[in-house]
Design an enzyme around this catalytic site. Structure first.
Site, PDB file in Angstrom:
ATOM      1  N   SER A 190       0.836  -1.202   0.000  1.00  0.00           N
ATOM      2  CA  SER A 190       0.000   0.000   0.000  1.00  0.00           C
ATOM      3  C   SER A 190       0.868   1.248   0.000  1.00  0.00           C
ATOM      4  O   SER A 190       2.028   1.224   0.430  1.00  0.00           O
ATOM      5  CB  SER A 190      -0.889   0.007   1.251  1.00  0.00           C
ATOM      6  OG  SER A 190      -1.540   1.246   1.425  1.00  0.00           O
ATOM      7  N   TYR A 203      -1.705  -0.785  10.585  1.00  0.00           N
ATOM      8  CA  TYR A 203      -1.853  -1.255   9.205  1.00  0.00           C
ATOM      9  C   TYR A 203      -0.653  -0.828   8.361  1.00  0.00           C
ATOM     10  O   TYR A 203      -0.097  -1.627   7.599  1.00  0.00           O
ATOM     11  CB  TYR A 203      -3.147  -0.687   8.643  1.00  0.00           C
ATOM     12  CG  TYR A 203      -3.407  -0.961   7.180  1.00  0.00           C
ATOM     13  CD1 TYR A 203      -3.961  -2.165   6.763  1.00  0.00           C
ATOM     14  CD2 TYR A 203      -3.136   0.002   6.210  1.00  0.00           C
ATOM     15  CE1 TYR A 203      -4.227  -2.414   5.423  1.00  0.00           C
ATOM     16  CE2 TYR A 203      -3.400  -0.235   4.868  1.00  0.00           C
ATOM     17  CZ  TYR A 203      -3.943  -1.435   4.475  1.00  0.00           C
ATOM     18  OH  TYR A 203      -4.207  -1.675   3.148  1.00  0.00           O
TER      19      TYR A 203
END
Length: 295
Positions: A190, A203
C-alpha cells in the site's frame, strides 16, 4: 485487458468525491456501497495471458481480490478464492464472475490468522489443481483509530499483524513446494507502507513489512525461477473503506488525480506481473497511487 471506446481523462473516468457518508459492519459488503465499485465486470477483456494457470487469491470475495479473480479468469486462469466465513455471499458473486468467464472457481472460507487454516487452504488448492502457479497474498485487515497509537488495542494490533503478516508468511512458505518454475508470488502492499497515516499506524507498519518481505524473498527465490512482486495501491473504493473509516465522504480526494481508484484499475497490474511478459521483473513494487510519488 480493460478497454474503452475512447481515451478518457483519468481524473474523470470514475466517481469522484464527495461520496455519501456511509458506514458498514466489518468486513463490509459491496451491495451497501454508494457508488458501487467497478471490478471490471463490463470492461475487462482477456487475451489468454494466463491460459491454464492455477491461482490462489486471498481476500478474493470483494474489492481488489474480486477484480483480480475476474481478470485472471478472463485471461484463462482457474482460481481458489479464500475469504472469511461471513463473506460467503460476496464470494458467491466472485465465483459467478469466474465461472461466467469459463474457468473454475474453488471457494474456501477460512481465517488466515490461523496457521492450520493456511495449511488447509494450500492443501485444498493443491488437491484441486495439482499446483499453484500464482499466489496472490491480498487479504488484509485495518481499523482506523483517529487518535492514533493510544487507541490501538492489543487485540486490534494482534489481528492486523496476524492477518496481514502471519497469514502471508505461512501461506507463502506452505505454497512454495507447489509453485513451479515460472510461477510467481504477488503481494498487496500500500501507499501506507511508504507514507503512513497516523490513523492507520498498525496497518501501515504491516504494509511496510510486506515491501521488505517481497524484495527479500525475490532474491531468495530467483535461482528457483520463481518471481516475487507486489502492488502498492493508493486509496481504492472497496467494502473495507466504509467498514473501517470514520469519514468516507472525501475518500481519495488527497490523491493527485483527485479520486479513489476502482478495483478494476488495480487488476491489470496483477495480471501483468503474473504473466510471462513480466519474466524479467522480480523484487518490484508497482505503485498504483493516482499520482502520489513513492520511493
Amino acid at each position: 485487458m480493460p478497454t474503452t471506446e475512447d481515451q478518457q481523462n483519468p481524473a474523470e473516468q470514475h466517481a469522484q468525491p464527495p461520496f455519501p457518508q456511509q458506514e458498514d459492519e466489518h468486513p463490509g459488503y459491496t451491495e451497501n456501497m454508494d457508488p458501487q465499485p467497478d471490478h471490471g465486470e463490463d470492461t475487462y477483456r482477456g487475451s489468454g495471458r494466463l491460459e491454464d494457470r492455477k491461482a490462489l487469491i486471498t481476500g478474493g470475495d470483494s474489492g481488489i481480490g474480486r477484480a483480480v479473480a475476474l481478470a485472471f479468469a478472463r485471461e484463462g486462469a482457474d482460481v481458489v478464492l479464500a475469504y472469511l466465513p461471513e463473506e460467503e455471499e460476496e464470494a458467491r458473486r466472485t465465483v459467478s464472475l469466474v465461472e461466467d468467464a469459463g474457468r473454475r472457481a474453488v471457494p474456501l472460507p477460512c481465517d488466515i490468522q490461523r496457521e492450520d487454516e493456511c495449511r488447509r487452504l494450500v492443501d485444498r488448492a493443491v488437491h484441486e489443481f495439482g499446483r499453484i502457479d500464482v499466489l496472490v497474498n491480498n487479504a488484509a485487515y485495518q481499523m482506523a483509530q483517529p487518535k492514533g497509537l493510544e487507541d490501538i488495542t492489543t487485540e486490534q494490533f494482534d489481528r492486523v499483524m496476524r492477518t496481514n503478516l502471519y497469514g502471508m508468511f505461512w501461506l507463502t512458505k506452505m505454497a512454495l513446494p507447489h509453485i513451479p518454475e515460472g510461477g510467481s508470488v504477488l503481494n498487496t502492499t500500500s501507499v501506507q507502507g511508504y507514507k503512513p497515516s497516523t490513523h492507520l499506524l498498525d496497518y501501515a507498519m504491516t504494509k511496510a513489512a510486506i515491501i521488505s518481505f517481497t524484495q527479500g524473498l525475490a532474491g531468495n527465490l530467483a535461482e528457483r525461477g520463481i518471481r516475487v512482486n507486489a502492488v502498492a495501491p493508493g486509496p481504492v473504493w472497496t467494502p473495507l473503506i466504509p467498514a473501517t473509516m470514520p469519514d468516507t465522504s472525501e475518500f481519495g480526494k488527497q490523491s493527485p488525480l483527485g479520486r479513489a481508484a476502482q478495483p478494476a484499475e488495480m487488476a491489470p497490474a496483477y495480471v501483468f506481473l503474473a504473466s510471462q511478459e513480466a519474466s524479467y521483473i522480480t523484487a518490484e513494487i508497482v505503485n498504483a497511487t493516482g499520482g502520489t510519488p513513492l520511493p
